[in-house]
Design a protein around this motif. Structure first.
Motif, PDB file in Angstrom:
ATOM      1  N   VAL A   1       0.836  -1.210   0.000  1.00 56.85           N
ATOM      2  CA  VAL A   1       0.000   0.000   0.000  1.00 56.85           C
ATOM      3  C   VAL A   1       0.868   1.256   0.000  1.00 56.85           C
ATOM      4  N   CYS A   2       1.899   1.271   0.844  1.00 62.22           N
ATOM      5  CA  CYS A   2       2.790   2.439   0.898  1.00 62.22           C
ATOM      6  C   CYS A   2       3.617   2.567  -0.379  1.00 62.22           C
ATOM      7  N   LEU A   3       3.957   1.433  -0.996  1.00 60.17           N
ATOM      8  CA  LEU A   3       4.619   1.471  -2.297  1.00 60.17           C
ATOM      9  C   LEU A   3       3.686   2.073  -3.343  1.00 60.17           C
ATOM     10  N   GLY A   4       2.383   1.765  -3.223  1.00 60.37           N
ATOM     11  CA  GLY A   4       1.403   2.390  -4.114  1.00 60.37           C
ATOM     12  C   GLY A   4       1.365   3.890  -3.945  1.00 60.37           C
ATOM     13  N   PHE A   5       1.406   4.373  -2.692  1.00 59.64           N
ATOM     14  CA  PHE A   5       1.487   5.820  -2.460  1.00 59.64           C
ATOM     15  C   PHE A   5       2.726   6.402  -3.133  1.00 59.64           C
ATOM     16  N   SER A   6       3.835   5.680  -3.028  1.00 59.14           N
ATOM     17  CA  SER A   6       5.077   6.141  -3.615  1.00 59.14           C
ATOM     18  C   SER A   6       4.979   6.245  -5.136  1.00 59.14           C
ATOM     19  N   ALA A   7       4.165   5.369  -5.732  1.00 59.45           N
ATOM     20  CA  ALA A   7       4.030   5.363  -7.192  1.00 59.45           C
ATOM     21  C   ALA A   7       3.107   6.464  -7.708  1.00 59.45           C
ATOM     22  N   ILE A   8       2.107   6.845  -6.903  1.00 59.33           N
ATOM     23  CA  ILE A   8       1.110   7.790  -7.415  1.00 59.33           C
ATOM     24  C   ILE A   8       1.371   9.234  -6.995  1.00 59.33           C
ATOM     25  N   LEU A   9       2.218   9.433  -5.981  1.00 64.98           N
ATOM     26  CA  LEU A   9       2.464  10.792  -5.508  1.00 64.98           C
ATOM     27  C   LEU A   9       3.716  11.378  -6.147  1.00 64.98           C
TER      28      LEU A   9
ATOM     29  N   HIS B   1      -5.688  -6.437   0.680  1.00 66.36           N
ATOM     30  CA  HIS B   1      -4.954  -5.183   0.884  1.00 66.36           C
ATOM     31  C   HIS B   1      -3.708  -5.145  -0.003  1.00 66.36           C
ATOM     32  N   PHE B   2      -3.002  -6.286  -0.066  1.00 65.79           N
ATOM     33  CA  PHE B   2      -1.815  -6.349  -0.925  1.00 65.79           C
ATOM     34  C   PHE B   2      -2.192  -6.108  -2.385  1.00 65.79           C
ATOM     35  N   LEU B   3      -3.266  -6.737  -2.836  1.00 63.21           N
ATOM     36  CA  LEU B   3      -3.694  -6.549  -4.227  1.00 63.21           C
ATOM     37  C   LEU B   3      -4.067  -5.104  -4.498  1.00 63.21           C
ATOM     38  N   LEU B   4      -4.707  -4.443  -3.533  1.00 62.13           N
ATOM     39  CA  LEU B   4      -5.031  -3.027  -3.692  1.00 62.13           C
ATOM     40  C   LEU B   4      -3.746  -2.213  -3.844  1.00 62.13           C
ATOM     41  N   GLY B   5      -2.755  -2.502  -2.989  1.00 65.85           N
ATOM     42  CA  GLY B   5      -1.479  -1.803  -3.109  1.00 65.85           C
ATOM     43  C   GLY B   5      -0.821  -2.071  -4.448  1.00 65.85           C
ATOM     44  N   ALA B   6      -0.866  -3.318  -4.923  1.00 65.12           N
ATOM     45  CA  ALA B   6      -0.259  -3.659  -6.214  1.00 65.12           C
ATOM     46  C   ALA B   6      -0.936  -2.908  -7.360  1.00 65.12           C
ATOM     47  N   VAL B   7      -2.266  -2.794  -7.289  1.00 62.42           N
ATOM     48  CA  VAL B   7      -2.991  -2.035  -8.320  1.00 62.42           C
ATOM     49  C   VAL B   7      -2.519  -0.577  -8.337  1.00 62.42           C
ATOM     50  N   LEU B   8      -2.363   0.008  -7.162  1.00 63.68           N
ATOM     51  CA  LEU B   8      -1.864   1.385  -7.092  1.00 63.68           C
ATOM     52  C   LEU B   8      -0.461   1.496  -7.675  1.00 63.68           C
ATOM     53  N   VAL B   9       0.377   0.498  -7.407  1.00 67.80           N
ATOM     54  CA  VAL B   9       1.745   0.514  -7.934  1.00 67.80           C
ATOM     55  C   VAL B   9       1.725   0.468  -9.458  1.00 67.80           C
ATOM     56  N   PHE B  10       0.986  -0.461 -10.037  1.00 70.06           N
ATOM     57  CA  PHE B  10       0.945  -0.582 -11.502  1.00 70.06           C
ATOM     58  C   PHE B  10       0.332   0.656 -12.136  1.00 70.06           C
ATOM     59  N   TRP B  11      -0.730   1.172 -11.529  1.00 68.65           N
ATOM     60  CA  TRP B  11      -1.366   2.371 -12.072  1.00 68.65           C
ATOM     61  C   TRP B  11      -0.423   3.564 -11.997  1.00 68.65           C
ATOM     62  N   GLY B  12       0.233   3.734 -10.851  1.00 69.98           N
ATOM     63  CA  GLY B  12       1.152   4.858 -10.696  1.00 69.98           C
ATOM     64  C   GLY B  12       2.339   4.779 -11.626  1.00 69.98           C
ATOM     65  N   CYS B  13       2.829   3.556 -11.893  1.00 65.03           N
ATOM     66  CA  CYS B  13       3.973   3.415 -12.793  1.00 65.03           C
ATOM     67  C   CYS B  13       3.579   3.610 -14.256  1.00 65.03           C
ATOM     68  N   GLN B  14       2.327   3.387 -14.588  1.00 62.20           N
ATOM     69  CA  GLN B  14       1.872   3.638 -15.954  1.00 62.20           C
ATOM     70  C   GLN B  14       1.748   5.136 -16.240  1.00 62.20           C
ATOM     71  N   ARG B  15       1.432   5.913 -15.207  1.00 65.36           N
ATOM     72  CA  ARG B  15       1.279   7.358 -15.401  1.00 65.36           C
ATOM     73  C   ARG B  15       2.636   8.017 -15.597  1.00 65.36           C
ATOM     74  N   LYS B  16       2.696   8.970 -16.512  1.00 69.94           N
ATOM     75  CA  LYS B  16       3.943   9.701 -16.744  1.00 69.94           C
ATOM     76  C   LYS B  16       4.016  10.867 -15.767  1.00 69.94           C
ATOM     77  N   ARG B  17       5.155  10.952 -15.102  1.00 73.15           N
ATOM     78  CA  ARG B  17       5.330  12.005 -14.108  1.00 73.15           C
ATOM     79  C   ARG B  17       6.771  12.515 -14.191  1.00 73.15           C
ATOM     80  N   TRP B  18       7.101  13.119 -15.333  1.00 77.90           N
ATOM     81  CA  TRP B  18       8.446  13.658 -15.522  1.00 77.90           C
ATOM     82  C   TRP B  18       8.444  15.114 -15.074  1.00 77.90           C
ATOM     83  N   ASN B  19       9.141  15.389 -13.962  1.00 72.09           N
ATOM     84  CA  ASN B  19       9.165  16.749 -13.425  1.00 72.09           C
ATOM     85  C   ASN B  19      10.214  17.589 -14.138  1.00 72.09           C
TER      86      ASN B  19
END
Length: 549
Positions: free
Chosen positions: A441-449, A531-549
């Motif tokens: 879950v926290c890895l998912g936060f790391s991917a989307i923020l 809960h793990f699957l929810l976190g994994a979904v966030l990770v995959f979704w966050g990594c698909q999004r482009k976030r080049w600062n």
């Protein structure tokens, strides 16, 4: 080779680029210049497909719809080298080759060729953290040469360097142009260095107002040298310069006649995952501060649990026996024994919850900064061909492996020091999944923020709310109990562990005071897996999004 037509970019309602049309000279050094804030970097990011835009970008005559269309054809060297400081120069380039080049037969020769061309052969075994500013810029260019792209965009590649280092970088680009016929498009600030460039593009207030050679630039603007350019630009408004450029007869860059560019084959997803895991393990070993922190909390947190349990250990060991000996009848006959038993049961439930909260804190530490802390590196490697799914899986595998070790150690240490009863397997499964699911879950936060600090802060808040919202220590209103609990990692970790003690006196003693439903370890493990699957979904979704600062 690279061109755009009527390219416009709007950010936050403001138009940063306004119908820019430009053609860059193939097999040449192209300079992009202009006052600060004029839109140079925005132009480059739009050409790379990193920003939403209108208009058309073409590479070798082919329309570019997204950054993926440029893979293997164009590389982007950012202003500062993006490489892990713990790696050696040769290792950094080798890992980049392993991620982006499928042909094993060319890797070794290309590694040696890159080191030679960027002038870092002598620094092959030097840590990236020990390189000078000029050497870091050379390494940044070397990392982009791994795919042997015909065209490279360099964002302020000489900015902040001393004059000699600046000349060395530009001379290196000239050699690459002459020896390998590569095209370079460079954002630069030092107008005194324009003599190195074959073609110059002037950007002013979001528009291109000139393209041509250096002599043509000086004649067009009526200036003795390029250092007077910005003063001259400020003498007229944008509309005047645009009108002049549209009417100008300055020779435009010739349209290139090039063969179709074909992106080279990439390594398989499994190969990329293994490369990422090997690199991550090496970085883990070499980052002394990180592994010492991880080791410290892994070993220290279970010790904390046993310290808090120390005074109650005799009572714990005296009560930990099979409930089939008629404990309930004995407790009813002996009020004092009943009171002591309830107190010990309260101690046990508190210690279990303490274990679980500490494991959620470990999970927060494992995942919160893992992706956000290296987001720019990921985006650069993704641009070069790293698959988002491979990156996401490598992070889930690495952090989950760490969490599994932490959960297992917590289980074994506390169980055998405190003599907690109950089957080992379900207890280990529950505590391992508690740590693994919070890590995901926290890895998912790391991917989307957008930043590591934001991801860390949100993860800390999530851990902080585990205790009150679990409803174990502090009673929740009935309406909130099962509204919150499905999402509270700590509750299911506690309930699953305590549920494994169903045939012990601890469980019976707890039941004397509470008739609350306690799920079995199996049910708790299923919820924690969700809960793990929810976190994994966030990770995959966050990594698909482009976030080049």
């Amino acid at each position: 080779m690279l061109s755009c037509e009527k390219l416009s970019v709007e950010i936050g309602g403001a138009r940063i680029l306004d119908e820019v049309s430009a053609c860059f000279k193939p097999g040449a050094l192209n300079a992009v210049i202009g006052p600060s804030g004029c839109g140079k970097t925005t132009l480059v990011k739009a050409l790379l497909g990193l920003l939403p835009h209108s208009g058309q970008v073409r590479m070798a005559g082919e329309a570019v719809e997204a950054s993926e269309d440029l893979r293997g054809k164009l590389a982007f060297a950012p202003q500062f080298s993006i490489a892990q400081p713990q790696l050696e120069v040769g290792e950094a380039i080798r890992y980049a080759l392993d991620l982006c080049v499928a042909d094993e037969s060319v890797k070794e020769d290309r590694l040696e060729s890159i080191l030679r061309r960027i002038g870092l052969e002598a620094q092959r075994g030097t840590r990236v953290s020990s390189l000078s500013g000029g050497q870091l810029r050379r390494l940044g260019l070397g990392l982009e040469l791994v795919g042997d792209p015909p065209c490279m965009i360099c964002d302020e590649v000489t900015s902040g360097l001393d004059p000699r280092s600046e000349d060395q970088i530009l001379e290196m680009l000239q050699r690459l142009r002459d020896e390998q016929e590569k095209t370079f498009l460079c954002i630069i600030h030092n107008l005194a260095k324009l003599e190195y460039f074959d073609w110059i593009t002037v950007v002013y207030q979001g528009a291109v107002v000139f393209q041509g050679e250096l002599d043509a630039l000086k004649n067009y603007f009526g200036i003795p040298d390029a250092l007077h350019l910005y003063d001259r630009l400020n003498e007229h408004d944008l509309a005047d310069w645009r009108a002049r450029w549209q009417e100008a007869t300055v020779v435009k860059a010739p349209e290139p006649v090039v063969a179709e560019l074909v992106a080279p084959a990439l390594p398989s997803a499994s190969s990329q995952i293994l490369t990422l895991l090997r690199r991550r393990m090496l970085l883990f070993v070499r980052d002394r501060g990180y592994w010492m922190l991880t080791l410290g909390i892994t070993l220290g947190f279970p010790l904390l649990v046993t310290i808090f349990a120390f005074d109650g250990l005799p009572e714990l060991r005296g009560l930990a026996m099979d409930s089939s000996v008629g404990f309930v009848e004995r407790a009813a006959a002996d009020l004092r024994y009943r009171i002591d038993s309830v107190e010990v049961a309260s101690l046990v439930t508190g210690l279990i919850l303490f274990q679980v909260i500490l494991l959620t804190l470990m999970g927060s530490n494992n995942g919160a900064r893992e992706i956000a802390g290296e987001r720019v590196l990921y985006e650069k490697e993704r641009f070069a061909g790293l698959r988002p799914t491979a990156y996401a899986l490598s992070k889930l595998i690495f952090t989950s492996a760490v969490a599994m070790g932490q959960g297992l150690w917590m289980t074994l240490f506390v169980k055998y020091v405190c003599d907690f009863p109950g089957a080992l397997f379900p207890q280990a499964a529950v505590l391992i999944l508690t740590c693994v699911s919070m890590t995901a879950v926290c890895l998912g936060f790391s991917a989307i923020l957008g930043s590591a600090d934001k991801a860390s802060l949100l993860s800390v808040y999530l851990v902080g709310f585990q205790l009150p919202l679990s409803g174990i220590v502090l009673a929740l209103p009935d309406v909130l109990v099962w509204l919150c609990r499905p999402f509270i990692n700590a509750y299911w970790g506690w309930a699953g562990y305590f549920g494994s003690m169903i045939n012990t006196r601890f469980y019976d003693a707890y039941r004397l005071e509470s008739a609350e439903f306690i799920p079995s370890p199996v049910v708790a493990c299923i919820v924690l897996l969700l809960h793990f699957l929810l976190g994994a979904v966030l990770v995959f979704w966050g990594c698909q999004r482009k976030r080049w600062n």
